[in-house]
Design a protein around this motif. Structure first.
Motif, PDB file in Angstrom:
ATOM      1  N   THR A   1       1.151  -0.945   0.131  1.00  0.00           N
ATOM      2  CA  THR A   1       0.277   0.267   0.165  1.00  0.00           C
ATOM      3  C   THR A   1       0.873   1.208   0.248  1.00  0.00           C
ATOM      4  OG1 THR A   1      -1.538  -1.363   0.945  1.00  0.00           O
ATOM      5  CG2 THR A   1      -1.809   1.175   1.702  1.00  0.00           C
ATOM      6  N   ILE A   2       2.154   1.420   0.434  1.00  0.00           N
ATOM      7  CA  ILE A   2       2.985   2.547   0.766  1.00  0.00           C
ATOM      8  C   ILE A   2       3.505   2.447  -0.299  1.00  0.00           C
ATOM      9  CG2 ILE A   2       4.747   3.492   1.823  1.00  0.00           C
ATOM     10  CD1 ILE A   2       4.168   1.730   4.243  1.00  0.00           C
ATOM     11  N   THR A   3       4.073   1.656  -0.782  1.00  0.00           N
ATOM     12  CA  THR A   3       5.001   1.924  -2.824  1.00  0.00           C
ATOM     13  C   THR A   3       3.971   1.908  -3.616  1.00  0.00           C
ATOM     14  OG1 THR A   3       6.209  -0.199  -2.209  1.00  0.00           O
ATOM     15  CG2 THR A   3       5.612   0.837  -4.352  1.00  0.00           C
ATOM     16  N   ARG A   4       2.585   1.488  -3.855  1.00  0.00           N
ATOM     17  CA  ARG A   4       1.268   2.358  -4.597  1.00  0.00           C
ATOM     18  C   ARG A   4       1.119   3.465  -4.460  1.00  0.00           C
ATOM     19  NH1 ARG A   4      -3.917  -2.158  -5.592  1.00  0.00           N
ATOM     20  NH2 ARG A   4      -2.808  -3.490  -5.949  1.00  0.00           N
ATOM     21  N   GLU A   5       1.554   4.535  -3.511  1.00  0.00           N
ATOM     22  CA  GLU A   5       1.341   5.349  -2.550  1.00  0.00           C
ATOM     23  C   GLU A   5       2.000   6.390  -4.050  1.00  0.00           C
ATOM     24  OE1 GLU A   5       0.665   6.532   0.788  1.00  0.00           O
ATOM     25  OE2 GLU A   5      -0.941   5.910   1.340  1.00  0.00           O
ATOM     26  N   LYS A   6       2.906   5.367  -4.631  1.00  0.00           N
ATOM     27  CA  LYS A   6       4.186   6.969  -5.049  1.00  0.00           C
ATOM     28  C   LYS A   6       3.694   6.639  -6.142  1.00  0.00           C
ATOM     29  CE  LYS A   6       7.717   6.819  -1.539  1.00  0.00           C
ATOM     30  NZ  LYS A   6       9.117   7.125  -0.262  1.00  0.00           N
ATOM     31  N   LEU A   7       3.554   5.303  -6.907  1.00  0.00           N
ATOM     32  CA  LEU A   7       3.247   5.189  -8.142  1.00  0.00           C
ATOM     33  C   LEU A   7       2.434   6.541  -9.340  1.00  0.00           C
ATOM     34  CD1 LEU A   7       2.875   1.507  -8.480  1.00  0.00           C
ATOM     35  CD2 LEU A   7       4.634   2.413  -7.912  1.00  0.00           C
ATOM     36  N   PHE A   8       2.212   6.266 -10.324  1.00  0.00           N
ATOM     37  CA  PHE A   8       1.736   7.560 -11.370  1.00  0.00           C
ATOM     38  C   PHE A   8       1.446   6.612 -12.560  1.00  0.00           C
ATOM     39  CE2 PHE A   8       6.055   7.624 -12.150  1.00  0.00           C
ATOM     40  CZ  PHE A   8       6.257   7.876 -13.178  1.00  0.00           C
ATOM     41  N   SER A   9       0.258   7.061 -13.529  1.00  0.00           N
ATOM     42  CA  SER A   9      -0.181   6.325 -14.270  1.00  0.00           C
ATOM     43  C   SER A   9      -0.642   7.083 -15.386  1.00  0.00           C
ATOM     44  CB  SER A   9      -0.996   5.809 -14.155  1.00  0.00           C
ATOM     45  OG  SER A   9      -2.494   7.358 -14.060  1.00  0.00           O
ATOM     46  N   ALA A  10       0.124   6.984 -16.742  1.00  0.00           N
ATOM     47  CA  ALA A  10       0.484   8.142 -17.934  1.00  0.00           C
ATOM     48  C   ALA A  10      -1.212   8.194 -18.145  1.00  0.00           C
ATOM     49  CB  ALA A  10       1.428   7.298 -19.123  1.00  0.00           C
ATOM     50  N   LYS A  11      -1.124   9.812 -18.783  1.00  0.00           N
ATOM     51  CA  LYS A  11      -2.622   9.865 -19.175  1.00  0.00           C
ATOM     52  C   LYS A  11      -2.780  10.897 -20.397  1.00  0.00           C
ATOM     53  CE  LYS A  11      -2.959  11.503 -14.130  1.00  0.00           C
ATOM     54  NZ  LYS A  11      -4.263  13.007 -12.982  1.00  0.00           N
ATOM     55  N   LEU A  12      -3.151  10.297 -20.791  1.00  0.00           N
ATOM     56  CA  LEU A  12      -3.764  10.990 -22.340  1.00  0.00           C
ATOM     57  C   LEU A  12      -3.647  12.262 -22.156  1.00  0.00           C
ATOM     58  CD1 LEU A  12      -5.221  10.419 -24.467  1.00  0.00           C
ATOM     59  CD2 LEU A  12      -7.114  10.872 -24.203  1.00  0.00           C
TER      60      LEU A  12
END
Length: 368
Positions: free
Chosen positions: A338-349
């Motif tokens: 959960t902690i690592t997920r908070e630092k993830l980002f996704s590519a947006k259009l």
């Protein structure tokens, strides 16, 4: 007599044609275009046995290759698997059919949180696509080689390892490979430099990301999105920017080969890109019903688990967790905490002008 014979011949031909058409209708061919090394060995055979539908399965190794076909139309494919950021553009271009979810009886198995992320970034309302697998873009490395070259304190948990020339200059002796994926590398570089990974500011690409990449370009031995799996497993390279499951696959191949190579995957502490590969049906698909049957089949928990167990990528189906190998399910590189997920980002259009700029910047990087 001659006319009668001709009529007999024509009638026979018509009957044969009708029978052939009936046989084709009874056993349609499902044409799938998916990423390389991205499905379990028994997935297709089991689907064919279960449904009677024959599958023609082709592979690609970059979103750009797939997008060129999808946007040109008349692909001949019934199911394609673009990543979420490319999917968004293709939906806007009218490339896909809306899904008839009444035929997807296993759709309820999907993680609603992941569906919301996809809806917010690429497919509003999840109308055109279903997630296949997901993962992160991070660092894969040869444990012993890195320790030998950089010592025990090598920053394997940081993007410094691949973005700082002082490390890359030393690592070139054992080989460094980057993905041939402009969206992912450029977004990662921007995030590393403290910028918005989905920036719409042109200077962020030309004056921040490109100079960073140019400094390390001389030390990169290869830029590809498929061969690096074997290269890492065989010891031909010691560091890669790669996709989580691919690195795990390389680790498994090295272990099976008993070649003494130990490989690990790291999600750097600065954060990393999370992506989703999506199943979608082209608008002119010859057999959309067969595609829906395949999607529904993939959503069966045991089928999803078998794919994850084989390719080491997380699937979006929590109901499959009971059948996923514990070593995979408990691996934070595959299923992040959960902690690592908070630092993830996704590519947006992003706007078309930014897409074109990124293409130019990437070309300059490749040619450097």
């Amino acid at each position: 007599m001659q006319r009668s014979a001709m009529l007999t011949t024509v009638c026979a031909a018509a009957i044969l044609s009708t029978l052939s058409g009936m046989a084709h209708a009874a056993s349609p061919v499902l044409h799938i275009f998916n990423w390389s090394d991205y499905i379990a060995t028994d997935t297709i055979p089991n689907f064919e046995k279960q449904t009677g539908i024959k599958v023609a399965y082709d592979v690609f190794d970059s979103n750009e290759v797939l997008e060129a076909k999808v946007l040109a139309g008349h692909t001949g494919y019934d199911l394609v698997v673009p990543s979420n950021d490319f999917l968004g553009k293709q939906i806007i271009a009218g490339a896909f059919l809306k899904l008839d979810k009444s035929k997807l009886t296993h759709y309820k198995n999907l993680d609603p949180k992941l569906l919301k992320l996809i809806s917010d970034s690429a497919d509003p309302g999840n109308q055109y696509s279903v997630p296949y697998l997901w993962g992160t873009t991070g660092i894969g490395y040869n444990v012993d080689k890195i320790k030998q070259i950089l010592g025990p304190d090598a920053p394997v948990d940081s993007w410094d390892l691949v973005f700082q020339p002082k490390y890359m200059k030393k690592l070139q002796q054992c080989g460094v490979s980057f993905l041939n994926a402009p969206t992912e590398i450029l977004s990662t570089a921007l995030n590393y430099m403290g910028k918005n990974p989905n920036s719409t500011t042109p200077s962020d690409y030309t004056d921040v990301a490109l100079p960073l990449l140019k400094k390390i370009r001389p030390y990169i031995s290869d830029i590809n999105s498929s061969q690096y799996i074997n290269d890492l497993a065989n010891g031909d390279v010691c560091v890669v920017i790669g996709w989580s499951g691919d690195v795990m696959m390389a680790a498994n191949r090295a272990e099976q080969a008993k070649n003494g190579i130990h490989i690990r995957y790291s999600i750097p502490k600065q954060g990393a890109l999370v992506w989703f590969d999506m199943m979608a049906i082209p608008k002119d698909a010859p057999n959309p019903d067969a595609a829906l049957k395949f999607i529904n089949y993939i959503l069966e928990p045991k089928v999803a688990a078998a794919i994850t167990n084989y390719v080491s990528y997380a699937n979006p189906n929590p109901a499959s967790n009971a059948a996923v190998d514990k070593a995979i399910l408990n691996n934070p590189g595959i299923y992040p905490s959960t902690i690592t997920r908070e630092k993830l980002f996704s590519a947006k259009l992003l706007p078309m002008k930014i897409d074109r700029l990124r293409t130019r910047v990437w070309t300059q990087f490749l040619q450097n």
